[in-house]
Design a protein around this motif. Structure first.
Motif, PDB file in Angstrom:
ATOM      1  N   UNK A 122       0.873  -1.181   0.000  1.00  0.00           N
ATOM      2  CA  UNK A 122       0.000   0.000   0.000  1.00  0.00           C
ATOM      3  C   UNK A 122       0.907   1.227   0.000  1.00  0.00           C
ATOM      4  N   UNK A 123       0.348   2.395   0.227  1.00  0.00           N
ATOM      5  CA  UNK A 123       1.151   3.622   0.102  1.00  0.00           C
ATOM      6  C   UNK A 123       2.356   3.673   1.030  1.00  0.00           C
ATOM      7  N   UNK A 124       2.261   2.993   2.190  1.00  0.00           N
ATOM      8  CA  UNK A 124       3.352   3.130   3.164  1.00  0.00           C
ATOM      9  C   UNK A 124       4.197   1.869   3.327  1.00  0.00           C
ATOM     10  N   UNK A 125       3.801   0.784   2.674  1.00  0.00           N
ATOM     11  CA  UNK A 125       4.500  -0.489   2.884  1.00  0.00           C
ATOM     12  C   UNK A 125       4.807  -1.129   1.534  1.00  0.00           C
ATOM     13  N   UNK A 126       5.988  -1.725   1.425  1.00  0.00           N
ATOM     14  CA  UNK A 126       6.395  -2.297   0.145  1.00  0.00           C
ATOM     15  C   UNK A 126       7.320  -3.483   0.352  1.00  0.00           C
ATOM     16  N   UNK A 127       7.566  -4.230  -0.722  1.00  0.00           N
ATOM     17  CA  UNK A 127       8.637  -5.213  -0.700  1.00  0.00           C
ATOM     18  C   UNK A 127       9.922  -4.440  -0.997  1.00  0.00           C
ATOM     19  N   UNK A 128      10.949  -4.622  -0.172  1.00  0.00           N
ATOM     20  CA  UNK A 128      12.163  -3.799  -0.328  1.00  0.00           C
ATOM     21  C   UNK A 128      12.719  -3.924  -1.750  1.00  0.00           C
ATOM     22  N   UNK A 129      13.190  -2.788  -2.267  1.00  0.00           N
ATOM     23  CA  UNK A 129      13.781  -2.762  -3.605  1.00  0.00           C
ATOM     24  C   UNK A 129      15.295  -2.913  -3.534  1.00  0.00           C
ATOM     25  N   UNK A 130      15.854  -2.785  -2.339  1.00  0.00           N
ATOM     26  CA  UNK A 130      17.288  -3.010  -2.133  1.00  0.00           C
ATOM     27  C   UNK A 130      17.541  -3.254  -0.647  1.00  0.00           C
ATOM     28  N   UNK A 131      18.644  -3.928  -0.368  1.00  0.00           N
ATOM     29  CA  UNK A 131      18.960  -4.224   1.028  1.00  0.00           C
ATOM     30  C   UNK A 131      19.420  -2.967   1.779  1.00  0.00           C
ATOM     31  N   UNK A 132      19.714  -1.894   1.047  1.00  0.00           N
ATOM     32  CA  UNK A 132      20.072  -0.633   1.721  1.00  0.00           C
ATOM     33  C   UNK A 132      18.945  -0.152   2.640  1.00  0.00           C
ATOM     34  N   UNK A 133      17.721  -0.630   2.410  1.00  0.00           N
ATOM     35  CA  UNK A 133      16.582  -0.250   3.240  1.00  0.00           C
ATOM     36  C   UNK A 133      16.841  -0.490   4.735  1.00  0.00           C
ATOM     37  N   UNK A 134      17.803  -1.367   5.050  1.00  0.00           N
ATOM     38  CA  UNK A 134      18.055  -1.704   6.459  1.00  0.00           C
ATOM     39  C   UNK A 134      19.287  -1.025   7.053  1.00  0.00           C
ATOM     40  N   UNK A 135      19.979  -0.223   6.239  1.00  0.00           N
ATOM     41  CA  UNK A 135      21.208   0.412   6.745  1.00  0.00           C
ATOM     42  C   UNK A 135      20.969   1.159   8.056  1.00  0.00           C
ATOM     43  N   UNK A 136      19.979   2.051   8.041  1.00  0.00           N
ATOM     44  CA  UNK A 136      19.810   2.920   9.198  1.00  0.00           C
ATOM     45  C   UNK A 136      19.456   2.126  10.455  1.00  0.00           C
ATOM     46  N   UNK A 137      18.518   1.140  10.329  1.00  0.00           N
ATOM     47  CA  UNK A 137      18.117   0.421  11.540  1.00  0.00           C
ATOM     48  C   UNK A 137      19.271  -0.392  12.116  1.00  0.00           C
ATOM     49  N   UNK A 138      20.120  -0.975  11.257  1.00  0.00           N
ATOM     50  CA  UNK A 138      21.221  -1.785  11.787  1.00  0.00           C
ATOM     51  C   UNK A 138      22.307  -0.901  12.404  1.00  0.00           C
ATOM     52  N   UNK A 139      22.565   0.248  11.793  1.00  0.00           N
ATOM     53  CA  UNK A 139      23.531   1.177  12.411  1.00  0.00           C
ATOM     54  C   UNK A 139      22.965   1.663  13.743  1.00  0.00           C
ATOM     55  N   UNK A 140      21.670   1.984  13.739  1.00  0.00           N
ATOM     56  CA  UNK A 140      21.050   2.475  14.976  1.00  0.00           C
ATOM     57  C   UNK A 140      21.104   1.430  16.079  1.00  0.00           C
ATOM     58  N   UNK A 141      21.065   0.149  15.691  1.00  0.00           N
ATOM     59  CA  UNK A 141      21.101  -0.898  16.717  1.00  0.00           C
ATOM     60  C   UNK A 141      22.503  -1.071  17.298  1.00  0.00           C
ATOM     61  N   UNK A 142      23.469  -0.296  16.807  1.00  0.00           N
ATOM     62  CA  UNK A 142      24.785  -0.292  17.440  1.00  0.00           C
ATOM     63  C   UNK A 142      25.875  -1.002  16.662  1.00  0.00           C
ATOM     64  N   UNK A 143      25.540  -1.534  15.488  1.00  0.00           N
ATOM     65  CA  UNK A 143      26.558  -2.276  14.733  1.00  0.00           C
ATOM     66  C   UNK A 143      27.496  -1.317  13.996  1.00  0.00           C
ATOM     67  N   UNK A 144      28.778  -1.673  13.998  1.00  0.00           N
ATOM     68  CA  UNK A 144      29.782  -0.872  13.288  1.00  0.00           C
ATOM     69  C   UNK A 144      30.234  -1.532  11.994  1.00  0.00           C
TER      70      UNK A 144
END
Ligand code: PHE
Length: 433
Positions: A122-144
């Protein structure tokens, strides 16, 4: 997960709960998403969600993933002998548009958001078009330092090297001031950041040139070592400048293999605004994303991207090796003959404000959802504009071929008629037969 959560069970056989496209909602991986005017995901595509080819032991995509992991585990070791890069391969491909685009600084009107190029629940949810979609959440979780493998979804044409689902491996590494400059003489006097700087083709405004050059060198070195490990010492590599909204500077790596240059990955120095928003503002980082099918096709001589979805033992068994480092060359399955059939139709009139009411991708999509794996290729043969009425017509050729048996004329005719019918009822075209 929808199919099974056990990593070592065969997950391709037997009955599995099917994703449901309902009247008002779409169900995927056990959650329900309300439909709206953006919903364009099809049952055929949702069938692929949860297959997780990259997690199926001995599948060629799993094999590539394991080889990349093995290389990073053995080459990059932390201070206490632990692997530096953590590996993530089980993040859901259902993401928010915020993750897929906004978190990566992709502007609201950017062409990569087009409905015609993505699968929206729908307008706010999709199947990811690239794995970059997770960069921010994984960095935010503390991974270097991490690697992330997953299935990604893009609406595309159908041929031997394009398929609307493929797999990527993302890599990210962040550095502190100390990590960047500790090996440099008098490095403690240098800094990652500078105030009042300018953005140039070489660097972002907040970065110091010396920091960027060292991080860029580490990025290119890391990737050259990876590719050399996969392809052998004779491989030639070259770097091409390019653009991504979430890295600067940005590069594509091309690899010369058996005479041809091919693009294998995109990468660059992470935009500081992204790193800051992930809570790691005192660090500077690089990121890359590479296509696993591309690599596997070249490394194992797999001639057709659709083979990755095959459940035919003659395909799968060739990759059951006792050792992931053992070289493999795929022996092609006997090719069954193709059959082709053309389809011509008048396009619907353009609607208000010149907005296109028909796009080629809509047609490819429709052919794919009706014809499934029988369709080898769809290509636009001919276009025609009627001199008097101005009406436009198009002719497509559909090539049918089954990977595992010979198709009959009759079988193809039936599928072709279904496609003709569906095109008229769903896309508003008018057949010219
Ligand atoms: N996400 C980009 C793509 O799919 C690749 C990329 C990843 C580029 C990370 C830069 C950094 O094309």
């Amino acid at each position: 997960h929808l199919w099974t959560s056990s990593g070592s069970l065969p997950i391709t056989d037997g009955p599995a709960p099917r994703p449901v496209i309902g009247q008002d909602s779409v169900e995927v991986l056990g959650a329900s998403y309300p439909r709206d005017d953006f919903t364009n995901v099809t049952a055929k595509i949702l069938d692929k969600v949860g297959r997780n080819l990259h997690n199926q032991p001995h599948h060629p995509l799993w094999l590539i993933k394991e080889r990349i992991k093995a290389h990073f585990y053995s080459s990059y070791i932390g201070r206490w002998g632990n692997p530096l890069f953590s590996v993530h391969d089980n993040l859901s491909p259902v993401v928010s548009t915020e993750q897929n685009f906004d978190s990566l600084l992709i502007p609201p009107d950017h062409p990569s958001r087009k409905r015609g190029d993505n699968y929206y629940l729908n307008r706010t949810t999709m199947l990811r078009a690239h794995t970059s979609a997770h960069q921010r959440e994984l960095v935010r979780s503390g991974l270097d330092a991490f690697l992330l493998a997953g299935d990604v979804y893009r609406r595309d044409e159908i041929d031997a090297s394009h398929y609307p689902v493929f797999h990527q491996m993302e890599g990210v590494r962040l550095f502190t001031n100390h990590e960047v400059f500790s090996k440099v003489q008098d490095g403690h006097e240098l800094s990652l950041f500078e105030a009042g700087g300018r953005r140039t083709p070489q660097k972002q405004e907040t970065h110091s040139l010396e920091a960027v050059k060292l991080v860029e060198f580490d990025l290119k070195n890391t990737l050259t070592r990876l590719i050399t490990y996969l392809f052998g010492d004779d491989v030639e590599v070259r770097w091409v400048d390019c653009y991504f909204p979430f890295t600067h500077p940005s590069f594509e790596m091309e690899v010369r293999f058996q005479g041809d240059w091919m693009e294998v990955l995109g990468c660059g120095v992470m935009e500081q605004e992204l790193v800051n928003s992930a809570g790691a503002g005192h660090k500077l980082g690089w990121a890359f994303g590479l296509g696993l099918e591309r690599l596997a096709m070249v490394l194992y001589s797999i001639p057709d991207i659709r083979l990755f979805w095959s459940q035919d033992e003659r395909f799968l068994q060739q990759f059951r090796l006792p050792d992931i480092q053992q070289p493999v060359t795929f022996q092609p399955l006997s090719k069954y003959p193709p059959l082709h059939n053309d389809i011509s139709f008048w396009l619907p009139e353009e609607s208000e404000a010149g907005r296109e009411s028909f796009t080629q991708n809509d047609f490819y999509e429709l052919v794919r959802s009706v014809g499934g794996e029988l369709v080898e290729r769809v290509s636009l043969q001919d276009e025609f504009t009627h001199p008097r009425t101005g009406r436009r017509s198009q002719c497509y050729r559909i090539v049918y071929r089954h990977m595992e048996r010979t198709l009959t004329q009759d079988e193809v005719r039936r599928v072709h008629q279904q496609i003709e019918h569906a095109a008229e009822t769903e896309l508003g075209v008018q057949g010219r037969y």
